[in-house]
Scaffold this active site. Structure first.
Site, PDB file in Angstrom:
ATOM      1  N   VAL A  28       0.858  -1.260  -0.059  1.00 29.11           N
ATOM      2  CA  VAL A  28       0.022   0.025  -0.151  1.00 29.11           C
ATOM      3  C   VAL A  28       0.797   1.441  -0.117  1.00 29.11           C
ATOM      4  O   VAL A  28       0.032   2.416  -0.122  1.00 29.11           O
ATOM      5  CB  VAL A  28      -0.902  -0.039   1.207  1.00 29.11           C
ATOM      6  CG1 VAL A  28      -2.182  -1.083   1.078  1.00 29.11           C
ATOM      7  CG2 VAL A  28      -0.234  -0.080   2.533  1.00 29.11           C
ATOM      8  N   GLY A  31       8.455   3.727  -0.173  1.00 28.23           N
ATOM      9  CA  GLY A  31       9.335   5.200   0.140  1.00 28.23           C
ATOM     10  C   GLY A  31      10.772   4.758  -0.053  1.00 28.23           C
ATOM     11  O   GLY A  31      11.250   3.509  -0.611  1.00 28.23           O
ATOM     12  N   LYS A  51       5.717  -2.703   8.012  1.00 28.75           N
ATOM     13  CA  LYS A  51       6.565  -1.805   7.276  1.00 28.75           C
ATOM     14  C   LYS A  51       8.022  -2.582   7.133  1.00 28.75           C
ATOM     15  O   LYS A  51       8.716  -2.979   8.268  1.00 28.75           O
ATOM     16  CB  LYS A  51       6.984  -0.377   8.069  1.00 28.75           C
ATOM     17  CG  LYS A  51       7.682   0.494   7.352  1.00 28.75           C
ATOM     18  CD  LYS A  51       7.823   2.100   7.464  1.00 28.75           C
ATOM     19  CE  LYS A  51       8.514   2.906   6.526  1.00 28.75           C
ATOM     20  NZ  LYS A  51       8.165   4.078   6.793  1.00 28.75           N
ATOM     21  N   ASP A 148      10.851  17.413  15.517  1.00 28.44           N
ATOM     22  CA  ASP A 148      10.498  17.316  14.056  1.00 28.44           C
ATOM     23  C   ASP A 148       8.881  17.085  14.270  1.00 28.44           C
ATOM     24  O   ASP A 148       8.379  16.576  13.072  1.00 28.44           O
ATOM     25  CB  ASP A 148      11.240  16.251  13.540  1.00 28.44           C
ATOM     26  CG  ASP A 148      10.899  16.266  11.819  1.00 28.44           C
ATOM     27  OD1 ASP A 148      10.656  17.575  11.299  1.00 28.44           O
ATOM     28  OD2 ASP A 148      11.063  15.558  11.106  1.00 28.44           O
TER      29      ASP A 148
END
Length: 501
Positions: A28, A31, A51, A148
């Site tokens: 799905v 990267g 992942k 971040d």
């Protein structure tokens, strides 16, 4: 095979029972750092995000970042922080290259929510900000600076639950840590960067850098677009002072960077723009809090705990129901103080993976060297499934997953003491009512995408993964938290508003 079973390895191999537990269904997201797949937990029927991070040790700096994030997500367990459910045990302790991490599911991120919805209600804004500050209160109590924070690093789902992710740039603050070393690699997104970080303004940084980022995110919710989209550092400072006015002489005098000090000192005097003018129609109480969060001088910003006591959260916040973390031991991040070789990082990551395999951890601590496994691991099987599905994606086909081949009976993973249900699971704001079970997207009353299930982050962060959600049925929450959250939901039925259907 029978001979191998007689060697005492079945108990060792049984830790791989989770290989049969997760069945990959589709790729799905892809990267630069890996692939995200949707999978089914065959024990619960729920769906999870897996992942795969490729070639973890190709660059030591990237591997160290992954190590840091895996470690922090293990140590920071909180309803408003994304959770690692499990990490697959690699087939070899000393030779593995890829990592497979199982996450809880989130449908989208705050960036996509803001982008796709121009009619979020004040109640949505309030609840989003409350969860974000509650998570930061916990993180800062552990002496961790995220560094971040931005909308893409705030995952979201259709119930308006948000979770902080991407701790790859985070650092743990220790009293004796030199600030020069502590911040040398700071490269966070400029638009959400506190002014003291734009030019190395101050010699000592505080959690106020994250509070500024929270303010920028909140402003973006109210405006529907970034507040300070600077093209460079100078432009960033110009945008800040255009809204906030010129900083005081006292603030400028404390800036350690001579060029920045001279630039701000020579800047023409700018008046402060009323926030009611910049954010017309916004809740005045929301703007009052926003002004506090966006104070130019870090000493004037509230802590996350102080912000949660702001009148803006009356009826929602309760300090007794907001968990506080204990400071993290310096020993957990001793690796930050020394130069690591590739094998050092590999061993440290392997040690973190064992946290999700209690029996293997015991063998490891007893000195058992399990560098050569007799059976194919769950990772090996996942590699085949990922390769099969990726091939279909590359060819533009809707590829069906390979059939699982059971090599052992599935076994329940040992539950760790920290595995607790989300105490805020029952407190939610529905963005849309009537979603059919199994659907992978949410739409508002105008039939436009609200939270797209295909908006996947392309981040190196291990936590920056979103997959189609079928929310798992959770066990009963802790009684006190559940009662509190239900009372809050029942007491403000109109405040927790739904979008038009």
């Amino acid at each position: 095979m029978d001979a191998k079973k007689g060697s005492g390895e079945p108990e060792f191999f049984s830790e791989y029972g989770d290989a049969s537990r997760y069945e990959v269904t589709e790729v799905v997201g892809k990267g630069s750092y890996g692939v995200v797949a949707a999978a089914v937990d065959t024990h619960t029927g729920g769906r999870v995000a897996i992942k795969k991070i490729n070639d973890v040790f190709e660059h030591i700096s990237d591997a160290t970042r992954i190590l840091r994030e895996i470690k922090l997500l293990r140590l920071l367990r909180h309803p408003d922080i994304v959770e690692i459910k499990h990490i697959m045990l690699p087939p070899s302790r000393r030779e593995f290259r890829d990592i497979y991490i199982i996450f809880e599911l989130m449908e989208s991120d705050l960036h996509q929510v803001i982008k796709a919805n121009d009619d979020l209600t004040p109640e949505h804004h309030q609840f989003f900000l409350y969860q974000l500050l509650r998570g930061m209160k916990y993180i800062h109590a552990a002496s961790v600076f995220h560094r971040d924070l931005k909308p893409k690093n705030i995952l979201a789902n259709a119930d308006c639950k948000v979770k902080i992710c991407d701790f790859g740039l985070a650092r743990v603050s220790f009293d004796d840590t030199p600030s020069a070393i502590f911040w040398t690699d700071y490269v966070a997104t400029r638009w959400y960067r506190a002014p003291e970080l734009c030019g190395s303004f101050f010699s000592k940084y505080t959690p106020a850098i994250d509070i500024w980022s929270v303010g920028c995110i909140f402003a973006e919710m109210l405006m529907g677009k970034p507040l300070f989209p600077g093209k460079n550092v100078v432009h960033q400072l110009d945008l800040m002072t255009d809204l906030l006015g010129s900083p005081s002489g006292e603030t400028i005098s404390r800036i350690r960077n001579e060029k920045a000090r001279r630039y701000l000192g020579n800047m023409r005097k700018k008046p402060r723009v009323p926030f009611s003018q910049k954010f017309p129609g916004a809740d005045p109480m929301a703007l009052h809090l926003l002004e506090r969060l966006l104070a130019f001088d870090p000493k004037d910003r509230p802590t996350a705990a102080e912000a949660l006591t702001d009148p803006y959260f009356t009826g929602l916040a309760n300090s007794e129901r907001e968990p506080i973390a204990q400071p993290i031991s310096k020993l957990e991040f001793e690796f930050e103080r020394r130069k690591l070789a590739k094998d050092d990082v590999r061993e440290l990551i392997y040690r973190e993976i064992l946290e999700y395999h209690p029996q293997m951890m015991q063998k490891y601590l007893r000195g058992g060297d399990q560098s050569n496994f007799l059976y194919p691991s769950g990772v090996d099987r996942f590699k085949r499934q990922f390769a099969h599905l990726e091939e279909g994606v590359a060819q533009g086909d809707k590829t069906s997953p390979q059939l699982r081949q059971h090599v052992s009976l599935p076994r329940e993973r040992v539950v760790r003491n920290g595995d607790e249900p989300d105490p805020t699971a029952d407190y939610c704001i529905k963005l849309h009512v009537g979603e059919q079970p199994g659907h992978s997207s949410v739409t508002d009353g105008l039939n436009k995408p609200l939270l797209s299930a295909r908006n996947f982050l392309k981040s190196e962060s291990i936590g920056a993964s979103q997959c189609v959600v079928i929310k798992e049925k959770r066990e009963k929450d802790e009684e006190s938290m559940s009662e509190y959250m239900n009372e809050a939901a029942d007491g403000v039925p109109h405040k927790i508003a739904q979008l038009k259907t």
